[in-house]
Design a protein around this motif. Structure first.
Motif, PDB file in Angstrom:
ATOM      1  N   GLU B  43       0.825  -1.225   0.000  1.00  0.00           N
ATOM      2  CA  GLU B  43       0.000   0.000   0.000  1.00  0.00           C
ATOM      3  C   GLU B  43       0.853   1.266   0.000  1.00  0.00           C
ATOM      4  OE1 GLU B  43      -0.374  -2.093   2.926  1.00  0.00           O
ATOM      5  OE2 GLU B  43      -1.435  -3.439   1.579  1.00  0.00           O
ATOM      6  N   PHE B  44       2.173   1.092   0.184  1.00  0.00           N
ATOM      7  CA  PHE B  44       3.021   2.282   0.342  1.00  0.00           C
ATOM      8  C   PHE B  44       2.882   3.253  -0.827  1.00  0.00           C
ATOM      9  CE2 PHE B  44       7.152   4.346  -0.487  1.00  0.00           C
ATOM     10  CZ  PHE B  44       7.144   5.213   0.595  1.00  0.00           C
ATOM     11  N   THR B  45       2.985   2.714  -2.058  1.00  0.00           N
ATOM     12  CA  THR B  45       2.925   3.587  -3.236  1.00  0.00           C
ATOM     13  C   THR B  45       1.568   4.283  -3.319  1.00  0.00           C
ATOM     14  OG1 THR B  45       4.309   1.960  -4.318  1.00  0.00           O
ATOM     15  CG2 THR B  45       3.359   3.649  -5.710  1.00  0.00           C
ATOM     16  N   THR B  46       0.503   3.497  -3.104  1.00  0.00           N
ATOM     17  CA  THR B  46      -0.844   4.063  -3.187  1.00  0.00           C
ATOM     18  C   THR B  46      -1.026   5.159  -2.136  1.00  0.00           C
ATOM     19  OG1 THR B  46      -1.464   1.780  -3.621  1.00  0.00           O
ATOM     20  CG2 THR B  46      -3.262   3.359  -3.418  1.00  0.00           C
ATOM     21  N   ARG B  47      -0.583   4.844  -0.899  1.00  0.00           N
ATOM     22  CA  ARG B  47      -0.748   5.831   0.189  1.00  0.00           C
ATOM     23  C   ARG B  47       0.058   7.094  -0.094  1.00  0.00           C
ATOM     24  NH1 ARG B  47       1.247   4.786   5.139  1.00  0.00           N
ATOM     25  NH2 ARG B  47       2.253   2.835   4.581  1.00  0.00           N
ATOM     26  N   THR B  48       1.273   6.902  -0.609  1.00  0.00           N
ATOM     27  CA  THR B  48       2.133   8.061  -0.867  1.00  0.00           C
ATOM     28  C   THR B  48       1.542   8.925  -1.977  1.00  0.00           C
ATOM     29  OG1 THR B  48       4.058   6.778  -0.213  1.00  0.00           O
ATOM     30  CG2 THR B  48       4.481   8.769  -1.456  1.00  0.00           C
ATOM     31  N   MET B  49       1.067   8.262  -3.046  1.00  0.00           N
ATOM     32  CA  MET B  49       0.471   9.025  -4.154  1.00  0.00           C
ATOM     33  C   MET B  49      -0.771   9.784  -3.671  1.00  0.00           C
ATOM     34  SD  MET B  49       2.489   8.706  -6.588  1.00  0.00           S
ATOM     35  CE  MET B  49       1.586   9.505  -7.893  1.00  0.00           C
ATOM     36  N   ALA B  50      -1.556   9.124  -2.794  1.00  0.00           N
ATOM     37  CA  ALA B  50      -2.756   9.773  -2.264  1.00  0.00           C
ATOM     38  C   ALA B  50      -2.373  10.984  -1.418  1.00  0.00           C
ATOM     39  CB  ALA B  50      -3.560   8.778  -1.437  1.00  0.00           C
TER      40      ALA B  50
END
Lengths: 159, 171
Positions: B43-50
């Motif tokens: 989820e790191f990439t998704t959370r960071t992009m969000a």
């Protein structure tokens, strides 16, 4: 980047949050990025500063202490000379991690940037905000210190 | 994969005998083999992009609010200036207009007299200069010129600020 922060702070759980904070800071300050330099060095610099700030905010580092305790417990019984065994490799990894946690934060960062992220001394200097010669010295001294700590925890040099 | 221990010995030996380049090379292999990078959650990439998108949206909202504030302020200031300063502005504008007219008449009369009496071009220019000096020396005209310059500078600054906000929201 997550790895760099995790190794500097010794807190893997917090590392992703700090990495996220790093990207947000980078996005906000994108206008300040000097396009003649490498983007990765700039990001590592922000990550390093973010990790140092986080360490200042929460001084007692449980993970680091745990690693330290583990290394102290291990020092009672000298480890076997390292062989080609995955278990021994894991043990060496743990001992190395514990020794890494004992280093000063700038030396720890220099080691991670050099041997995990593969940065040159010049790039390490720009991340840490020191001249290239100082970065080289940080790496050299940190490696010597790691050798000393490993010897102290039973990982003696070959004879 | 089992290189670490062999390189460990190599590293320690190089370190003991102060062979810095060898130690540097061997320790890199030891480090990379014995200490794999900690895993990063999916989820790191998704959370960071969000998080970055949320920051971008927040910045754009703030820029829009700032722009609306500047426009509202400018409109209010203009309305107040027109309401309170209309009489004064008309009087200044008429003084400037009359001054300009006087200069024009003086120029034409000077030119005609010079043409009739046969005096030179320098005399015509001299009379025109006198008329222009008289216009500039009129305090009402001077004030009108300063006021017009101030309004122009304020308008330029407001325009630059609005364009700057656009740039920030784009980034």
């Amino acid at each position: 980047m997550v790895s760099l922060i995790a190794r500097i702070t010794g807190d893997r759980a917090q590392a992703e949050d700090l990495a996220q904070e790093t990207f947000v800071k980078a996005f906000r300050n994108l206008a300040a990025f000097d396009t003649t330099r490498r983007l990765s060095s700039w990001l590592f610099r922000i990550a390093h500063n973010t990790a140092i700030d986080a360490m200042r905010r929460s001084r007692p580092r449980a993970a680091m202490d745990a690693a330290h305790n583990a290394s102290s417990a291990g020092s009672d019984e000298p480890a076997a000379p390292p062989g080609p065994d995955p278990v021994e490799r894991q043990e060496l990894g743990r001992a190395l991690e514990a020794a890494l946690a004992e280093l000063r934060s700038d030396q720890r960062a220099a080691i991670v940037l050099r041997y995990e992220n593969g940065l040159s001394f010049d790039e390490i200097g720009s991340v840490l905000g020191v001249p290239e010669a100082t970065a080289r010295s940080h790496v050299h001294r940190a490696r010597k210190e790691l050798a000393r700590l490993l010897t102290a925890s039973g990982w003696a040099p070959p004879r | 994969m089992n290189e670490a221990p062999g390189n460990y010995e190599r590293w320690r030996a190089a370190e003991e005998s102060d062979r810095d380049d060898d130690a540097d090379w061997a320790f890199r292999t030891v480090f990379q083999t014995a200490m794999p990078e900690p895993p990063v959650s999916r989820e790191f990439t998704t959370r960071t992009m969000a998080a970055v998108a949320a920051v971008a949206a927040g910045d754009a909202r703030r820029a829009r609010r700032q722009r609306v504030g500047v426009l509202t302020g400018a409109a209010a200031a203009t309305t107040a200036a027109v309401y309170f300063g209309a009489g004064w502005a008309v009087s200044l504008a008429s003084a400037a207009f009359i001054g300009l007219l006087n200069m024009l008449v003086a120029g034409v009369v000077g030119g005609a007299v010079a043409f009739q009496t046969g005096t030179g071009v320098w005399s015509v220019l001299l009379s025109l200069g006198r008329a222009a000096a008289a216009l500039a020396a009129d305090s009402n005209v001077t004030f009108a010129l300063i006021a017009i310059s101030a309004v122009a500078v304020a308008a330029l600054l407001a325009l630059q600020r609005l364009l700057g906000s656009d740039g920030e929201s784009f980034q």
